[in-house]
Design a protein around this motif. Structure first.
Motif, mmCIF file in Angstrom:
data_model
loop_
_atom_site.group_PDB
_atom_site.id
_atom_site.type_symbol
_atom_site.label_atom_id
_atom_site.label_comp_id
_atom_site.label_asym_id
_atom_site.label_seq_id
_atom_site.Cartn_x
_atom_site.Cartn_y
_atom_site.Cartn_z
ATOM 1 N N GLY A 19 51.706 33.868 94.212
ATOM 2 C CA GLY A 19 50.850 34.959 94.653
ATOM 3 C C GLY A 19 49.424 34.461 94.722
ATOM 4 O O GLY A 19 49.172 33.255 94.559
ATOM 5 N N PRO A 20 48.461 35.361 94.973
ATOM 6 C CA PRO A 20 47.081 34.905 95.174
ATOM 7 C C PRO A 20 46.468 34.233 93.947
ATOM 8 O O PRO A 20 45.603 33.380 94.090
ATOM 9 C CB PRO A 20 46.318 36.192 95.525
ATOM 10 C CG PRO A 20 47.217 37.328 95.187
ATOM 11 C CD PRO A 20 48.621 36.810 95.188
ATOM 12 N N ASP A 21 46.926 34.593 92.750
ATOM 13 C CA ASP A 21 46.407 33.964 91.535
ATOM 14 C C ASP A 21 47.410 32.936 91.018
ATOM 15 O O ASP A 21 48.608 33.197 90.985
ATOM 16 C CB ASP A 21 46.150 35.005 90.440
ATOM 17 C CG ASP A 21 45.037 35.974 90.833
ATOM 18 O OD1 ASP A 21 44.386 35.732 91.866
ATOM 19 O OD2 ASP A 21 44.837 36.958 90.116
ATOM 20 N N VAL A 22 46.890 31.783 90.608
ATOM 21 C CA VAL A 22 47.756 30.683 90.193
ATOM 22 C C VAL A 22 47.465 30.341 88.730
ATOM 23 O O VAL A 22 46.303 30.261 88.338
ATOM 24 C CB VAL A 22 47.502 29.450 91.088
ATOM 25 C CG1 VAL A 22 48.404 28.296 90.696
ATOM 26 C CG2 VAL A 22 47.710 29.806 92.569
ATOM 27 N N ALA A 38 50.025 25.418 86.416
ATOM 28 C CA ALA A 38 50.483 24.877 87.700
ATOM 29 C C ALA A 38 49.391 24.024 88.347
ATOM 30 O O ALA A 38 49.666 22.976 88.941
ATOM 31 C CB ALA A 38 50.900 26.004 88.633
ATOM 32 N N LEU A 39 48.143 24.459 88.202
ATOM 33 C CA LEU A 39 47.029 23.695 88.787
ATOM 34 C C LEU A 39 46.850 22.360 88.065
ATOM 35 O O LEU A 39 46.450 21.357 88.670
ATOM 36 C CB LEU A 39 45.728 24.495 88.690
ATOM 37 C CG LEU A 39 45.655 25.760 89.548
ATOM 38 C CD1 LEU A 39 44.415 26.566 89.172
ATOM 39 C CD2 LEU A 39 45.619 25.400 91.039
ATOM 40 N N TRP A 99 44.288 31.898 84.400
ATOM 41 C CA TRP A 99 44.722 32.163 85.771
ATOM 42 C C TRP A 99 43.509 32.097 86.688
ATOM 43 O O TRP A 99 42.439 32.580 86.330
ATOM 44 C CB TRP A 99 45.357 33.556 85.898
ATOM 45 C CG TRP A 99 46.737 33.620 85.328
ATOM 46 C CD1 TRP A 99 47.056 33.659 83.999
ATOM 47 C CD2 TRP A 99 47.974 33.663 86.049
ATOM 48 N NE1 TRP A 99 48.416 33.707 83.856
ATOM 49 C CE2 TRP A 99 49.009 33.718 85.086
ATOM 50 C CE3 TRP A 99 48.310 33.654 87.409
ATOM 51 C CZ2 TRP A 99 50.353 33.767 85.449
ATOM 52 C CZ3 TRP A 99 49.645 33.701 87.761
ATOM 53 C CH2 TRP A 99 50.656 33.755 86.788
ATOM 54 N N TYR A 100 43.731 31.496 87.852
ATOM 55 C CA TYR A 100 42.617 31.338 88.797
ATOM 56 C C TYR A 100 42.995 31.841 90.180
ATOM 57 O O TYR A 100 44.131 31.696 90.633
ATOM 58 C CB TYR A 100 42.217 29.864 88.916
ATOM 59 C CG TYR A 100 41.502 29.359 87.697
ATOM 60 C CD1 TYR A 100 40.119 29.433 87.605
ATOM 61 C CD2 TYR A 100 42.216 28.834 86.624
ATOM 62 C CE1 TYR A 100 39.456 28.984 86.478
ATOM 63 C CE2 TYR A 100 41.565 28.379 85.483
ATOM 64 C CZ TYR A 100 40.189 28.458 85.419
ATOM 65 O OH TYR A 100 39.536 28.009 84.301
ATOM 66 N N ARG A 101 41.999 32.403 90.851
ATOM 67 C CA ARG A 101 42.127 32.736 92.263
ATOM 68 C C ARG A 101 41.372 31.672 93.051
ATOM 69 O O ARG A 101 40.145 31.592 92.945
ATOM 70 C CB ARG A 101 41.497 34.119 92.497
ATOM 71 C CG ARG A 101 41.244 34.490 93.957
ATOM 72 C CD ARG A 101 42.466 34.971 94.665
ATOM 73 N NE ARG A 101 43.206 35.986 93.943
ATOM 74 C CZ ARG A 101 43.254 37.276 94.283
ATOM 75 N NH1 ARG A 101 42.582 37.710 95.317
ATOM 76 N NH2 ARG A 101 43.989 38.122 93.600
ATOM 77 N N VAL A 136 38.114 31.071 90.858
ATOM 78 C CA VAL A 136 37.562 32.140 90.027
ATOM 79 C C VAL A 136 38.612 32.575 89.011
ATOM 80 O O VAL A 136 39.748 32.900 89.385
ATOM 81 C CB VAL A 136 37.187 33.366 90.885
ATOM 82 C CG1 VAL A 136 36.488 34.412 90.018
ATOM 83 C CG2 VAL A 136 36.277 32.962 92.022
ATOM 84 N N GLY A 137 38.238 32.563 87.749
ATOM 85 C CA GLY A 137 39.157 33.022 86.705
ATOM 86 C C GLY A 137 39.369 34.521 86.840
ATOM 87 O O GLY A 137 38.417 35.285 86.945
ATOM 88 N N THR A 138 40.642 34.930 86.854
ATOM 89 C CA THR A 138 40.919 36.355 86.981
ATOM 90 C C THR A 138 41.529 36.923 85.701
ATOM 91 O O THR A 138 41.540 38.118 85.497
ATOM 92 C CB THR A 138 41.870 36.630 88.157
ATOM 93 O OG1 THR A 138 42.994 35.762 88.060
ATOM 94 C CG2 THR A 138 41.153 36.381 89.481
ATOM 95 N N ARG A 139 42.078 36.065 84.878
ATOM 96 C CA ARG A 139 42.439 36.393 83.508
ATOM 97 C C ARG A 139 42.577 35.057 82.808
ATOM 98 O O ARG A 139 42.613 34.022 83.476
ATOM 99 C CB ARG A 139 43.715 37.243 83.431
ATOM 100 C CG ARG A 139 44.984 36.558 83.917
ATOM 101 C CD ARG A 139 46.183 37.487 83.863
ATOM 102 N NE ARG A 139 46.713 37.616 82.510
ATOM 103 C CZ ARG A 139 47.822 38.307 82.213
ATOM 104 N NH1 ARG A 139 48.482 38.944 83.161
ATOM 105 N NH2 ARG A 139 48.268 38.382 80.987
ATOM 106 N N PRO A 140 42.616 35.050 81.479
ATOM 107 C CA PRO A 140 42.637 33.758 80.810
ATOM 108 C C PRO A 140 43.733 32.846 81.367
ATOM 109 O O PRO A 140 44.896 33.248 81.466
ATOM 110 C CB PRO A 140 42.911 34.133 79.346
ATOM 111 C CG PRO A 140 42.303 35.497 79.213
ATOM 112 C CD PRO A 140 42.565 36.170 80.537
#
Ligand SMILES: [Zn+2]
Length: 299
Positions: free
Chosen positions: A22-25, A29-30, A120-122, A114-118
């Motif tokens: 989805g949009p946040d990874v 995984a990164l 997780w990045y968008r 951009v961090g969207t939750r600890p």
């Protein structure tokens, strides 16, 4: 020296990851990096924010920058033209900031994580270092777009100012919504507040009272964590949540008799929603009352 190949490989790898997650990874995984000519190349450097693919052959310019949810509030000031991203440290000439400057001078696309939750990045790409402001110790990041067919997509600037500002507004809203979701879902232990479904990919963050645009920090007490079905039903006033946290189904659904899915939905009529893990995060009773009045007048 431009290094378009490594950037194309990076963007293509992000598209694959986003198709999966989805949009946040997730950072996990990164952290595996992406494949470029048989080698693993990292996507980002969380410790320093500004990152360049390591060896000199891959060019002197930054490949990505990142911000955690905490940092974005204090550092990444948003403007109608983009995001003001702070230099690393106070020396405009340190190598991190020189990589940023090179990205500006060479006009190469980068990724803004951009961090969207600890953890997780968008990833937002292509992003361009549109302006360098050494005196202010910051750059202006502007958002471009990917153009072309599936297998030959290329990053481009958006020349038209109106469209550019539109994209900035859109990105900003998406980040805000993602950070809202990133704050609300964990508050409900990643479960649907109504049916307790625990599958993050089927969960949303719903605003109890409509989101005032650009309201800054996402407020958990104005949120619920419904699954997709319950979110849609909540938006359509087919399901309501009373200030005492009880779930109500609309008359229309209750009177209907149409198969097993509806039976399941009906089962939650009169139940109580899941309480958030902290009291502070409990839905605001005034907000619930306001919203519940709308639900009642709709039926
Ligand atoms: Zn649900």
């Amino acid at each position: 020296m431009r290094d378009d190949d490594v950037r194309s490989a990076c963007f293509a790898a992000l598209e694959v990851l986003q198709a999966k997650w989805g949009p946040d990874v997730p950072y996990a995984a990164l952290a595996e990096g992406f494949n470029f000519r048989g080698r693993r190349i990292p996507f980002l450097n969380r410790a320093y924010g500004i990152y360049r693919a390591a060896d000199a052959q891959r060019g002197p310019a930054a490949l990505s920058v990142n911000s955690s949810p905490k940092q974005i509030r204090y550092q990444d000031e948003q403007t109608p033209d983009g995001v003001l991203y702070r230099y690393q440290g106070d020396d405009p000439e340190n190598h991190f900031n020189r990589w940023l400057r090179s990205a500006h001078l060479l006009d190469v696309p980068i990724v803004y994580f951009v961090g969207t939750r600890p953890n997780w990045y968008r990833p937002i790409y292509p992003t361009y270092v549109e302006r360098d402001e050494p005196g202010e110790l910051r750059v202006l990041l502007a958002f471009g777009k990917m153009r072309g067919a599936y297998d030959e997509r290329e990053p481009v600037h958006i020349p038209d100012e109106i469209e550019r500002r539109y994209v900035v507004r859109e990105v900003k809203q998406r980040i805000h919504q993602a950070q809202f979701r990133g704050a609300v879902l964990p508050a409900y232990s990643d479960r649907c507040a109504i049916c307790r479904l625990r599958e993050v990919r089927l969960l949303d963050a719903a605003h109890i009272v409509g989101d005032a645009e650009d309201s800054g920090e996402p407020v958990v007490s104005n949120g619920l964590s419904p699954c997709s079905i319950h979110h849609r039903a909540f938006d359509q006033d087919l399901v309501g949540v009373a200030p005492d946290l009880r779930v109500h189904l609309s008359r229309r659904l209750l009177d209907d008799d149409d198969g097993p899915m509806l039976d399941v939905l009906k089962r939650f009529h009169g139940s109580t929603i899941e309480e958030p893990t902290r009291r502070l995060w409990r839905p605001d009773p005034d907000g619930l009352e306001k919203r519940f009045a709308r639900f009642q007048s709709a039926r």
